[in-house]
Design a protein around this motif. Structure first.
Motif, mmCIF file in Angstrom:
data_model
loop_
_atom_site.group_PDB
_atom_site.id
_atom_site.type_symbol
_atom_site.label_atom_id
_atom_site.label_comp_id
_atom_site.label_asym_id
_atom_site.label_seq_id
_atom_site.Cartn_x
_atom_site.Cartn_y
_atom_site.Cartn_z
ATOM 1 N N GLY A 148 0.898 -1.002 -0.115
ATOM 2 C CA GLY A 148 0.146 0.171 0.110
ATOM 3 C C GLY A 148 0.777 1.273 0.138
ATOM 4 N N ALA A 149 2.301 1.048 0.113
ATOM 5 C CA ALA A 149 3.094 2.266 0.115
ATOM 6 C C ALA A 149 2.766 3.145 -0.979
ATOM 7 C CB ALA A 149 4.512 1.900 0.331
ATOM 8 N N SER A 150 2.620 2.484 -2.168
ATOM 9 C CA SER A 150 2.296 3.437 -3.730
ATOM 10 C C SER A 150 1.106 4.190 -3.411
ATOM 11 C CB SER A 150 2.321 2.150 -4.689
ATOM 12 O OG SER A 150 1.355 1.295 -4.578
ATOM 13 N N LYS A 151 0.312 3.812 -2.551
ATOM 14 C CA LYS A 151 -1.194 4.736 -2.705
ATOM 15 C C LYS A 151 -0.764 5.760 -1.632
ATOM 16 C CE LYS A 151 -4.112 0.632 -3.844
ATOM 17 N NZ LYS A 151 -5.166 -0.027 -3.433
ATOM 18 N N ALA A 152 0.366 6.118 -1.067
ATOM 19 C CA ALA A 152 0.284 7.194 -0.010
ATOM 20 C C ALA A 152 0.406 8.451 -0.393
ATOM 21 C CB ALA A 152 1.722 7.062 0.656
ATOM 22 N N GLY A 153 0.019 9.354 0.280
ATOM 23 C CA GLY A 153 0.051 10.761 -0.402
ATOM 24 C C GLY A 153 1.025 11.239 -1.239
ATOM 25 N N THR A 154 0.766 12.211 -2.346
ATOM 26 C CA THR A 154 1.858 12.546 -3.202
ATOM 27 C C THR A 154 2.841 13.072 -2.551
ATOM 28 O OG1 THR A 154 -0.115 13.026 -4.841
ATOM 29 C CG2 THR A 154 2.361 14.065 -5.294
ATOM 30 N N PRO A 155 3.181 13.748 -1.550
ATOM 31 C CA PRO A 155 4.254 14.478 -1.257
ATOM 32 C C PRO A 155 5.172 13.262 -0.421
ATOM 33 C CG PRO A 155 2.387 15.674 -0.571
ATOM 34 C CD PRO A 155 1.997 14.693 -1.031
ATOM 35 N N HIS A 156 4.502 12.268 -0.125
ATOM 36 C CA HIS A 156 5.459 11.051 0.590
ATOM 37 C C HIS A 156 5.203 9.772 -0.134
ATOM 38 C CE1 HIS A 156 1.807 10.315 3.097
ATOM 39 N NE2 HIS A 156 1.816 11.538 3.182
ATOM 40 N N ARG A 157 4.840 9.782 -1.208
ATOM 41 C CA ARG A 157 4.537 8.557 -2.028
ATOM 42 C C ARG A 157 5.700 8.303 -2.581
ATOM 43 N NH1 ARG A 157 0.342 9.500 -6.314
ATOM 44 N NH2 ARG A 157 -1.029 9.288 -4.560
ATOM 45 N N PRO A 158 6.429 7.103 -2.794
ATOM 46 C CA PRO A 158 7.744 6.599 -3.116
ATOM 47 C C PRO A 158 7.685 6.707 -4.690
ATOM 48 C CG PRO A 158 6.971 5.020 -1.743
ATOM 49 C CD PRO A 158 5.674 5.876 -2.199
ATOM 50 N N ILE A 159 9.070 7.072 -5.358
ATOM 51 C CA ILE A 159 9.218 7.358 -6.713
ATOM 52 C C ILE A 159 10.461 6.937 -6.996
ATOM 53 C CG2 ILE A 159 7.360 9.161 -7.191
ATOM 54 C CD1 ILE A 159 9.834 10.894 -7.783
ATOM 55 N N PRO A 160 10.820 6.202 -8.205
ATOM 56 C CA PRO A 160 12.386 5.807 -8.675
ATOM 57 C C PRO A 160 13.116 7.062 -8.347
ATOM 58 C CG PRO A 160 10.856 4.976 -10.414
ATOM 59 C CD PRO A 160 10.164 6.069 -9.387
ATOM 60 N N PHE A 161 14.246 6.812 -7.988
ATOM 61 C CA PHE A 161 15.451 7.666 -7.865
ATOM 62 C C PHE A 161 15.614 8.396 -9.224
ATOM 63 C CE2 PHE A 161 17.886 9.860 -4.851
ATOM 64 C CZ PHE A 161 19.176 10.381 -5.678
ATOM 65 N N PRO A 162 15.680 9.702 -9.375
ATOM 66 C CA PRO A 162 15.880 10.346 -10.795
ATOM 67 C C PRO A 162 17.097 10.057 -11.452
ATOM 68 C CG PRO A 162 15.688 12.051 -9.206
ATOM 69 C CD PRO A 162 15.360 10.618 -8.384
ATOM 70 N N TRP A 163 18.145 9.852 -10.643
ATOM 71 C CA TRP A 163 19.465 9.854 -11.161
ATOM 72 C C TRP A 163 20.143 8.291 -11.198
ATOM 73 C CZ3 TRP A 163 19.297 13.871 -7.041
ATOM 74 C CH2 TRP A 163 18.683 15.045 -7.704
ATOM 75 N N LEU A 164 19.422 7.412 -11.242
ATOM 76 C CA LEU A 164 19.722 6.103 -11.040
ATOM 77 C C LEU A 164 21.139 5.661 -11.529
ATOM 78 C CD1 LEU A 164 19.045 3.569 -9.671
ATOM 79 C CD2 LEU A 164 18.016 2.622 -11.747
ATOM 80 N N ARG A 165 21.542 6.375 -12.843
ATOM 81 C CA ARG A 165 22.661 6.060 -13.490
ATOM 82 C C ARG A 165 23.797 6.951 -13.326
ATOM 83 N NH1 ARG A 165 20.700 3.301 -19.232
ATOM 84 N NH2 ARG A 165 19.510 1.643 -18.222
ATOM 85 N N GLY A 166 23.410 8.292 -12.473
ATOM 86 C CA GLY A 166 24.245 9.150 -12.178
ATOM 87 C C GLY A 166 24.132 10.384 -13.129
#
Length: 535
Positions: A148-166
């Motif tokens: 259910g973590a993916s349904k958390a409120g937008t400010p604290h909803r998990p998203i992939p790290f934007p610089w995964l490859r640096g």
């Protein structure tokens, strides 16, 4: 012996006898303030009628036993700290380590102010989202959906790290929240706790402040046992408690007393607020990823913001701790509370307060344009009618006096309602929240277990443009409103769909109001009947 001295001794004698027999039970079952009220109601029967207590002024200064733990580790980073790795973004991202994130449900805090999730290797800054590192197997995303973590409120909803490859260039970094290669990164090792205030990192908004800091109080009050001591506490999108006024200071000092007593914090626990262009990355953290949805039911909030005190047992503990804090650390405020309780015992007519907002507000003042007419209506139900106000600068003593001085509160929507946390009279009180339309039911669901709470809708705005929006929202309104914040359109009439969250927060709830006296009369009549029944 003087007459004054005799009265004082007589009152003290009655007080001591009653305290021994009543207050032990009062503390255990109904809370310290109900106990104080019982004592002073009894005292008032034995002593000459008076509007004030005979004060011993020596007790109006903080006691040496106040004992607020000192803590100097807020937003402080030591280069010698073994549990904090200091680096910069480019070095950290290009470091040859496998850095994958995990998430699972956590039962550490018994779903109080939750649900709670346990993460490894996630990061936050001052903007939205918990940032995670996904492996090729996509397990984090799968587990976030399952837990259910993916349904958390937008400010604290998990998203992939934007610089995964640096990061590849300054230009690319500038396109992502303004980061550059040497932007600071702090890796927090050990056990962390993260709370969320929802987009108020530079604004000490009292309600949003409670989303984060109040969640800590809920955790502390829900358990009688000691906790595993934390190494770090991250307040995501929260203000520093010292940025605000007395309201913020009181909440924070009670947190410190309770958390040190139950060993959730100690003098080595590091405390952080999130900053612009600075990453806090946690190797192991638990956070209250509350859902981005207002609850449709009463009781403890499993969805929607974690309102401290929505649970009756937690609020009872808060009431006791707050009164204890006042007596020891803010005795002038405690003396004022005693006087209000004694005054309450003499009044036979219910006291009605009308809140009139003052000063500057980014969301509008929401004043009652026809305040005199509202007062005239209120005087039909009570001889004790008063207009009240507080602000972010108001001192605790005045807040305590103001919010324990009424039996019925007529108020516009706004953060001032949060001060009802300090209303700890033992009698059942009532609140009438006056709005234009698209009523926000969050306060009602939060407070209804201890207040008779009514939302009075359909009042007019002095602005023609805003009134047009109100008319559209009110036209053909269903018996069941379209969601507690009018963002859920599933059961709305066709005209109500115009009333969306933008209109709610940006237009209607920000407007001054011309109170419809007949609408208010109907709602106030129902409220007064219930107050008389309960009291």
């Amino acid at each position: 012996m003087s007459a004054t001295s005799g009265k004082h001794r007589h009152r003290e004698g009655v007080r001591n006898k009653l305290s021994n027999r009543i207050c032990v039970l009062g503390f255990k079952y109904v809370g310290v303030v109900a106990c104080v009220s019982t004592v002073y109601r009894a005292v008032s029967k034995h002593a000459p009628t008076t509007q004030t207590l005979d004060r011993d002024y020596s007790r109006l200064f903080p006691s040496n036993s106040c004992g607020i733990p000192s803590h100097s580790r807020f937003d402080f980073f030591s280069r010698r700290d073994p549990l904090v790795e200091r680096t910069v973004l480019e070095s950290w991202l290009t470091k040859p380590v496998k850095r994958f994130s995990t998430v699972q449900n956590s039962g550490a805090y018994t779903n109080v102010a939750g649900p709670w999730f346990e993460h490894t290797n996630v990061c936050v800054d001052h903007v939205d989202h918990v940032k995670y590192f996904e492996g090729e197997d996509m397990k984090y995303r799968q587990n976030a959906t399952f837990t259910g973590a993916s349904k958390a409120g937008t400010p604290h909803r998990p998203i992939p790290f934007p610089w995964l490859r640096g990061p590849r260039s300054n230009d690319q970094l500038d396109d992502i929240a303004g980061y550059v290669e040497d932007s600071p990164v702090y890796v927090l090792k050990g056990k962390s706790l993260m709370l969320h205030c929802w987009r108020v990192h530079n604004n000490p908004h009292p309600l949003h402040y409670l989303f984060g800091y109040g969640a800590v109080l809920s955790v502390l009050f829900a358990s009688s046992s000691e906790f595993e001591t934390l190494d770090h506490v991250v307040f995501h999108q929260c203000p520093n408690p010292y940025q605000g006024g007395d309201f913020h200071k009181i909440i924070w000092e009670i947190i410190l007393k309770e958390s040190f007593a139950k060993k959730l914090f100690n003098s080595e626990t590091r405390l952080y607020t999130t900053k612009s262009h600075q990453l806090l990355c946690m190797e192991h953290v638990e956070d209250n990823g509350w859902m981005d949805k207002q609850p449709y039911r009463s009781g403890p909030f499993l969805e929607g913001p974690p309102y401290m005190g929505a649970d009756a047992q937690i609020f009872q503990t808060w009431k006791t701790r707050f009164a204890e804090y006042l007596e020891v650390c803010r005795p002038r405020a405690f003396a004022i509370l005693e006087e209000q309780l004694l005054l309450d015992s003499h009044d036979t007519s219910p006291r009605i307060a009308i809140f009139q907002r003052q000063g500057d507000s980014r969301n509008g003042l929401r004043r009652f344009v026809n305040l005199l007419e509202v007062k005239t209506l209120a005087r039909m139900y009570s001889k004790n009618v008063e207009a009240i106000t507080v602000s972010a600068e108001t001192k605790l003593e005045e807040i305590v006096s103001t919010f324990n001085s009424f039996d019925v509160l007529i108020t516009p929507h706004g953060s001032q309602i949060v001060n009802l946390l300090f209303t700890i009279k033992p009698t059942k009180l009532a609140v009438v929240e006056v709005v234009g339309s698209c009523q926000h039911y969050a306060f009602q669901l939060w407070l209804q277990h201890r207040f008779v709470y009514t939302v009075s809708a359909g009042h007019r705005s002095p602005s023609h443009e805003i009134q047009t929006t109100i008319d559209a929202c009110e036209a053909g309104r269903q018996t069941t409103p379209c969601g507690p914040i009018c963002a859920d359109q599933s059961n709305c009439g066709i005209n109500e769909t115009i009333c969306n969250a933008h209109d709610l927060n940006g237009v209607i709830l920000s407007s001054d109001l011309i109170v419809d006296i007949e609408k208010l009369r109907t709602d106030l009549e129902l409220v007064m009947q219930q107050v008389r029944k309960f009291n």
